[in-house]
Write a protein that holds these residues in place. Structure first.
Motif, mmCIF file in Angstrom:
data_model
loop_
_atom_site.group_PDB
_atom_site.id
_atom_site.type_symbol
_atom_site.label_atom_id
_atom_site.label_comp_id
_atom_site.label_asym_id
_atom_site.label_seq_id
_atom_site.Cartn_x
_atom_site.Cartn_y
_atom_site.Cartn_z
ATOM 1 N N SER A 1 -66.641 -31.363 -25.261
ATOM 2 C CA SER A 1 -66.512 -32.187 -24.058
ATOM 3 C C SER A 1 -67.509 -33.335 -24.072
ATOM 4 C CB SER A 1 -66.733 -31.339 -22.801
ATOM 5 O OG SER A 1 -65.728 -30.368 -22.678
ATOM 6 N N ASN B 1 -68.927 -15.147 -26.857
ATOM 7 C CA ASN B 1 -68.490 -15.919 -25.690
ATOM 8 C C ASN B 1 -69.424 -17.093 -25.435
ATOM 9 O OD1 ASN B 1 -66.248 -14.335 -25.145
ATOM 10 N ND2 ASN B 1 -67.353 -12.985 -23.768
ATOM 11 N N GLU B 2 -70.705 -16.853 -25.579
ATOM 12 C CA GLU B 2 -71.684 -17.920 -25.379
ATOM 13 C C GLU B 2 -71.499 -19.033 -26.412
ATOM 14 O OE1 GLU B 2 -76.509 -18.304 -25.235
ATOM 15 O OE2 GLU B 2 -75.610 -16.450 -24.496
ATOM 16 N N GLN C 1 -68.722 -19.752 -27.985
ATOM 17 C CA GLN C 1 -67.465 -20.424 -27.648
ATOM 18 C C GLN C 1 -67.682 -21.416 -26.504
ATOM 19 O OE1 GLN C 1 -64.304 -17.735 -26.629
ATOM 20 N NE2 GLN C 1 -62.770 -19.345 -26.527
ATOM 21 N N ASN C 2 -68.438 -21.024 -25.503
ATOM 22 C CA ASN C 2 -68.735 -21.934 -24.391
ATOM 23 C C ASN C 2 -69.545 -23.140 -24.862
ATOM 24 O OD1 ASN C 2 -67.399 -20.318 -22.541
ATOM 25 N ND2 ASN C 2 -69.245 -19.230 -21.911
ATOM 26 N N GLU C 3 -70.507 -22.907 -25.742
ATOM 27 C CA GLU C 3 -71.319 -24.002 -26.274
ATOM 28 C C GLU C 3 -70.464 -24.969 -27.088
ATOM 29 O OE1 GLU C 3 -74.495 -24.830 -25.663
ATOM 30 O OE2 GLU C 3 -74.650 -23.158 -24.270
ATOM 31 N N ARG C 4 -69.549 -24.435 -27.865
ATOM 32 C CA ARG C 4 -68.651 -25.294 -28.642
ATOM 33 C C ARG C 4 -67.782 -26.143 -27.719
ATOM 34 N NH1 ARG C 4 -66.861 -20.900 -33.170
ATOM 35 N NH2 ARG C 4 -68.612 -21.245 -34.591
ATOM 36 N N PHE C 5 -67.276 -25.522 -26.658
ATOM 37 C CA PHE C 5 -66.467 -26.264 -25.694
ATOM 38 C C PHE C 5 -67.283 -27.372 -25.041
ATOM 39 C CE2 PHE C 5 -65.077 -26.941 -21.317
ATOM 40 C CZ PHE C 5 -63.794 -27.395 -21.544
ATOM 41 N N MET C 6 -68.517 -27.046 -24.654
ATOM 42 C CA MET C 6 -69.378 -28.051 -24.025
ATOM 43 C C MET C 6 -69.685 -29.189 -25.003
ATOM 44 S SD MET C 6 -69.810 -27.345 -20.898
ATOM 45 C CE MET C 6 -71.108 -28.514 -20.553
#
Length: 64
Positions: A38, A27-28, A30-35
């Motif tokens: 962005s 999950n972390e 995935q969040n880093e990839r999204f950030m």
């Protein structure tokens, strides 16, 4: 026999802990990839804006 049961419980508990940690890390990531995605989009937009502003300054300088 009780020792084997205890060991099996320990392995099961450790396995559950590791699975939970893997899920948390996924999950972390995935969040880093999204950030990152962005930030990349924002970076490209700002680069385009900067190029536009520079082009406008050149036109303004030539007119003066």
């Amino acid at each position: 026999m009780e020792d084997l049961d205890d060991e099996a419980r320990r392995y099961k508990t450790e396995s559950q802990r590791l699975t939970s940690e893997i899920n948390r890390l996924q999950n972390e990531i995935q969040n880093e990839r999204f950030m990152k995605s962005s930030c990349d989009v924002e970076k490209y937009a700002l680069e385009d804006e900067l190029a536009f502003v520079k082009q406008g300054r050149k036109r303004f300088a030539y007119q003066c």
